[in-house]
Design an enzyme around this catalytic site. Structure first.
Site, PDB file in Angstrom:
ATOM      1  N   GLU A 106     -10.796   8.690  13.276  1.00 56.38           N
ATOM      2  CA  GLU A 106     -10.992   7.794  12.142  1.00 56.38           C
ATOM      3  C   GLU A 106     -10.674   6.370  12.577  1.00 56.38           C
ATOM      4  OE1 GLU A 106      -8.747   6.441   8.110  1.00 56.38           O
ATOM      5  OE2 GLU A 106      -8.647   8.584   8.593  1.00 56.38           O
ATOM      6  N   SER A 161     -10.722   3.022   7.029  1.00 64.32           N
ATOM      7  CA  SER A 161     -10.738   3.495   5.646  1.00 64.32           C
ATOM      8  C   SER A 161     -11.110   2.301   4.791  1.00 64.32           C
ATOM      9  CB  SER A 161      -9.361   4.040   5.249  1.00 64.32           C
ATOM     10  OG  SER A 161      -9.329   4.385   3.880  1.00 64.32           O
ATOM     11  N   ASP A 196       0.859  -1.181   0.000  1.00 68.00           N
ATOM     12  CA  ASP A 196       0.000   0.000   0.000  1.00 68.00           C
ATOM     13  C   ASP A 196       0.895   1.231   0.000  1.00 68.00           C
ATOM     14  OD1 ASP A 196      -1.748   2.052   0.485  1.00 68.00           O
ATOM     15  OD2 ASP A 196      -2.673   1.160   2.251  1.00 68.00           O
ATOM     16  N   ASP A 239     -14.204   7.104   4.660  1.00 67.29           N
ATOM     17  CA  ASP A 239     -13.617   6.922   5.995  1.00 67.29           C
ATOM     18  C   ASP A 239     -14.732   6.897   7.036  1.00 67.29           C
ATOM     19  OD1 ASP A 239     -11.068   6.926   4.990  1.00 67.29           O
ATOM     20  OD2 ASP A 239     -10.608   8.992   5.554  1.00 67.29           O
ATOM     21  N   GLN A 292      -4.358  -3.736  12.525  1.00 65.32           N
ATOM     22  CA  GLN A 292      -5.737  -3.602  12.077  1.00 65.32           C
ATOM     23  C   GLN A 292      -6.259  -4.929  11.544  1.00 65.32           C
ATOM     24  OE1 GLN A 292      -5.354  -0.437   9.141  1.00 65.32           O
ATOM     25  NE2 GLN A 292      -5.206  -1.881   7.464  1.00 65.32           N
ATOM     26  N   ARG A 308       4.911   2.063  10.225  1.00 61.13           N
ATOM     27  CA  ARG A 308       4.844   3.283   9.416  1.00 61.13           C
ATOM     28  C   ARG A 308       5.835   4.279  10.007  1.00 61.13           C
ATOM     29  NH1 ARG A 308      -1.707   3.587   8.128  1.00 61.13           N
ATOM     30  NH2 ARG A 308      -1.809   1.523   7.141  1.00 61.13           N
TER      31      ARG A 308
END
Length: 334
Positions: free
Chosen positions: A249, A252, A57, A236, A125, A110
């Site tokens: 959030e 997504s 991604d 989202d 996730q 990340r």
């Protein structure tokens, strides 16, 4: 100045030991509810992919994946940012058909993430993907799936309250759907995050539709990679987080690109070179199933449902000295 905010008079409703038990309880409950509503099968997921595969991604396009050399293969691997593209290939390889799908526990690094109450360099996730028909590539179908996920969250929150009465978080199942352009029209003088805050404060469960393409102002609501979500059929999912008094959030997701939207979005993003990758060639030649999918933040969900003020209370990561200093009196970082 530290980006960590400590709410006045904040105190965790659960002890550290109770928190650990509750995290496991939330994950089990939500998985059961999600599997039942979306007909998903759990699969094993990769921690890394070949850097030349095109399967990682690219997020907004500027984040750097963690790379490492693999001498025995004479190539480089890179830690996944998410499984957005890998899942679609897996659905074909595992012979899934319309109406069924898969999910996996996704763990990512990340490295370029800005650290604050909601963000960590470690991401966990539920990555899920479901095969759909051509007729299901509609906003109405997307909304149906969003409603199923919110209902699963509400069921989890209810079961959590039964087990831990001091936890009073309730998930509003009446979802406010709004497009990113409608949101800009409603708050023309605010930036995208300020718009989210203003709207979600009034509508505690919100799904912002159509993210990635430019708005009339000339900028997108948020950057989105051009090669997995169809920007006209994605969005989202946000919730109002009371301890921090902000919009959070949690997911997504979207209906994925077909051969037409892929080429259109690659051209808009000046990323036509991605057609050199096998994944993109398969999509362009209609060799992969049509799908809908997304990621649901595990730590974010635990943080929301357990009324925590910092994501470090529900996951183990690395934190800078400013964050550690800011949290030392009221927040226990795992």
């Amino acid at each position: 100045m530290s980006k960590t905010q400590i709410p006045p008079h904040y105190h965790s409703s659960l002890s550290i030991y109770e928190t650990q038990t509750a995290i496991g309880f939330i994950k089990r409950c939500f998985e059961e509810a999600m599997i039942g509503s979306l007909k998903l099968k759990r699969v094993s997921a990769p921690l890394f992919v070949n850097s030349q595969s095109g399967l990682n991604d690219n997020l907004s396009g500027v984040e750097r994946p963690v790379q490492f050399d693999v001498p025995s293969l004479n190539t480089d691997g890179e830690v996944v940012h998410s499984l957005a593209k890998w899942k679609r290939v897996a659905l074909k390889q595992y012979d899934f058909h319309p109406g069924n799908g898969l999910y996996a526990d996704m763990n990512a690094i990340r490295r370029d993430e800005t650290l604050d109450n909601l963000h960590s360099i470690y991401v966990d996730q539920w990555d899920w993907e479901r095969v759909i028909t051509k007729e299901q590539r509609t906003l109405d179908y997307l909304k149906e799936v969003v409603q199923s996920l919110v209902n699963a969250m509400a069921e989890t929150a209810s079961r959590l309250h039964t087990k831990y009465p001091s936890i009073t978080t309730k998930i509003e199942t009446d979802i406010a759907f709004i497009t990113s352009q409608e949101l800009e029209n409603r708050y023309p003088d605010l930036n995208s995050k300020e718009r989210e805050h203003a709207f979600v404060k009034e509508h505690p469960t919100t799904f912002i539709l159509q993210i990635g393409d430019k708005l009339t102002s000339g900028s997108p609501h948020d950057h989105r990679a051009p090669d997995y979500d169809d920007w006209a059929l994605n969005g989202d999912l946000l919730f109002w987080h009371e301890p921090l008094n902000c919009a959070m959030e949690l997911s997504s997701m979207g209906i994925r690109v077909d051969e037409h939207s892929l080429l259109k979005q690659l051209e808009k993003a000046n990323a036509m070179e991605r057609l050199d990758f096998k994944f993109h060639q398969q999509v362009a030649k209609n060799k992969l199933p049509l799908t809908i999918g997304g990621g649901i933040g595990q730590s974010r969900m635990c943080m929301l449902l357990l009324e925590k003020a910092h994501i470090g209370e529900v996951q183990v990561s690395l934190w800078d000295e400013e964050t550690i200093e800011a949290c030392k009196n009221n927040i226990f970082l795992l």
